[in-house]
Scaffold this active site. Structure first.
Site, PDB file in Angstrom:
ATOM      1  CE1 TYR A  39     -62.062  64.768-178.327  1.00 13.66           C
ATOM      2  CE2 TYR A  39     -64.190  64.286-177.332  1.00 13.66           C
ATOM      3  CZ  TYR A  39     -63.319  65.177-177.942  1.00 13.66           C
ATOM      4  OH  TYR A  39     -63.716  66.469-178.174  1.00 13.66           O
TER       5      TYR A  39
ATOM      6  CG  HIS B 109     -75.570  71.236-182.469  1.00 11.82           C
ATOM      7  ND1 HIS B 109     -75.032  71.870-183.575  1.00 11.82           N
ATOM      8  CD2 HIS B 109     -74.516  70.653-181.840  1.00 11.82           C
ATOM      9  CE1 HIS B 109     -73.728  71.657-183.607  1.00 11.82           C
ATOM     10  NE2 HIS B 109     -73.396  70.923-182.574  1.00 11.82           N
ATOM     11  CG  ASP B 110     -73.312  67.383-180.539  1.00  3.72           C
ATOM     12  OD1 ASP B 110     -73.352  67.422-181.779  1.00  3.72           O
ATOM     13  OD2 ASP B 110     -72.370  67.834-179.876  1.00  3.72           O
TER      14      ASP B 110
ATOM     15  CG  ASN C 160     -73.709  67.884-190.531  1.00  2.00           C
ATOM     16  OD1 ASN C 160     -73.265  66.910-191.119  1.00  2.00           O
ATOM     17  ND2 ASN C 160     -72.997  68.593-189.696  1.00  2.00           N
TER      18      ASN C 160
ATOM     19  CG  ASP D 215     -64.709  68.152-173.008  1.00  2.00           C
ATOM     20  OD1 ASP D 215     -65.205  67.004-173.091  1.00  2.00           O
ATOM     21  OD2 ASP D 215     -64.746  68.970-173.942  1.00  2.00           O
TER      22      ASP D 215
END
Length: 335
Positions: free
Chosen positions: A148, A257-258, A292, A212
């Site tokens: 970002y 999952h990060d 990944n 966020d």
């Protein structure tokens, strides 16, 4: 060579050349080939539009034909047959930027970020950790800050990529459970609000807020307009540090999952503390995605039992897991 050996060799060749196939797709998207061909057929027109070599563009377009991304028609000209290329249904639906189901932004993110991380897969396997620092010079724990902090165009493209994912899979995920039972919904890390928007349309009585980072909220409000029936709220904050909104339901889509287990547990404990008490309302792809996560982040894809353990350790008790019929599964846990 026996027939079985011949089959094995062809399969091995397909695997070894897989990266070339990906690059053809990525480059065609980056050059805007599928949008240009919708307006002007032929390799010369496309090459001129992007300032490319006509011969090289023809090679690229022919490769796209072999991959069934384009179709080819030979038409008679004054001196010789002329090649006219056109979009197939696949490219018209998924690769044209004007299509509501376009996946171009996600493919470009994969080309510019994911693909480069996979170049360090050997190091990731040896070290057992992501390669974001080696690839981009930024630690993985600063991954989203780094994304970002890029140019405004790159920020928008990353958020558009996530929007495209949920344009395809959002409805399947959101309808596997009846979410109308939850009046207040908080979408943690919801980006531009793609999933929240669909939730609002499916469950119009729910009040939905995306929580966020400040830079994400600002970009979302500036570049992603919503219709009246899609209206959702936005709240700036870091879900690891700032006070979470109180809600009946928290959505964590493509979030856990990060991160490593410790951070997942930390976040789930924070969600548990903020969550309103609930009433008694009645294969290969995963392995590839785990790799990944390994090369790009701190996290991994997890089995249902693994998620159950994480949620239980945070205090959640009522756990349900369902398949959506697409590549995503859905989990709901109650306090």
């Amino acid at each position: 060579m026996s027939s079985s050996e011949d089959h094995c060799y062809r399969l091995l060749t397909d695997y070894a050349n897989g990266f070339m196939v990906s690059q053809v797709l990525f480059v065609a998207c980056e050059l805007g080939v599928f949008d240009l061909l919708a307006e002007a057929p032929g390799p010369l027109a496309v090459a001129a539009a992007v300032g490319a070599s006509s011969h090289a563009m023809e090679c690229l377009l022919d490769s796209c034909v072999s991959l069934k991304l384009l179709k080819l028609e030979m038409r008679g000209g004054q001196d010789e047959d002329m090649a006219f290329y056109g979009n197939t249904e696949m490219s018209r639906v998924y690769l044209s930027r004007v299509s509501p189901t376009s996946q171009c932004s996600m493919l470009l993110y994969m080309a510019r970020t994911t693909y480069h991380c996979w170049g360090h897969l050997a190091q990731a396997v040896r070290e057992g950790k992501n390669q974001y620092l080696r690839t981009f010079g930024v630690p993985a724990e600063e991954l989203f800050t780094a994304i970002y902090s890029r140019s405004e165009g790159e920020q928008v493209q990353f958020m558009q990529a996530l929007w495209e994912v949920w344009s395809m899979h959002g409805r399947s995920v959101l309808t596997v459970f009846d979410l109308s039972l939850f009046p207040l919904v908080c979408d943690l890390g919801g980006g531009a609000g793609a999933l929240a928007k669909q939730c609002r349309c499916l469950y119009p009585r729910c009040h939905i807020t995306v929580f966020d980072l400040p830079e994400v909220v600002r970009t979302a409000e500036e570049h992603f307009s919503l219709s009246e029936e899609e209206q959702i709220g936005f709240q700036e904050g870091d879900f690891f540090k700032d006070r979470l909104l109180e809600a009946d339901l928290y959505i964590l889509a493509r979030i856990l999952h990060d991160w490593v287990d410790g951070k997942c547990s930390q976040l789930l404990e924070r969600v548990y503390q903020s969550c309103k008490p609930g009433e008694r309302w009645g294969p290969l792809l995963m392995q590839l995605y785990s790799l990944n996560m390994l090369v790009q982040t701190e996290g991994q894809e997890r089995t249902p039992s693994h998620y159950h353990a994480l949620l239980s350790s945070a205090g959640f008790r009522d756990f349900q897991f369902k398949k959506t019929g697409v590549i995503y599964y859905a989990i709901v846990a109650r306090k």
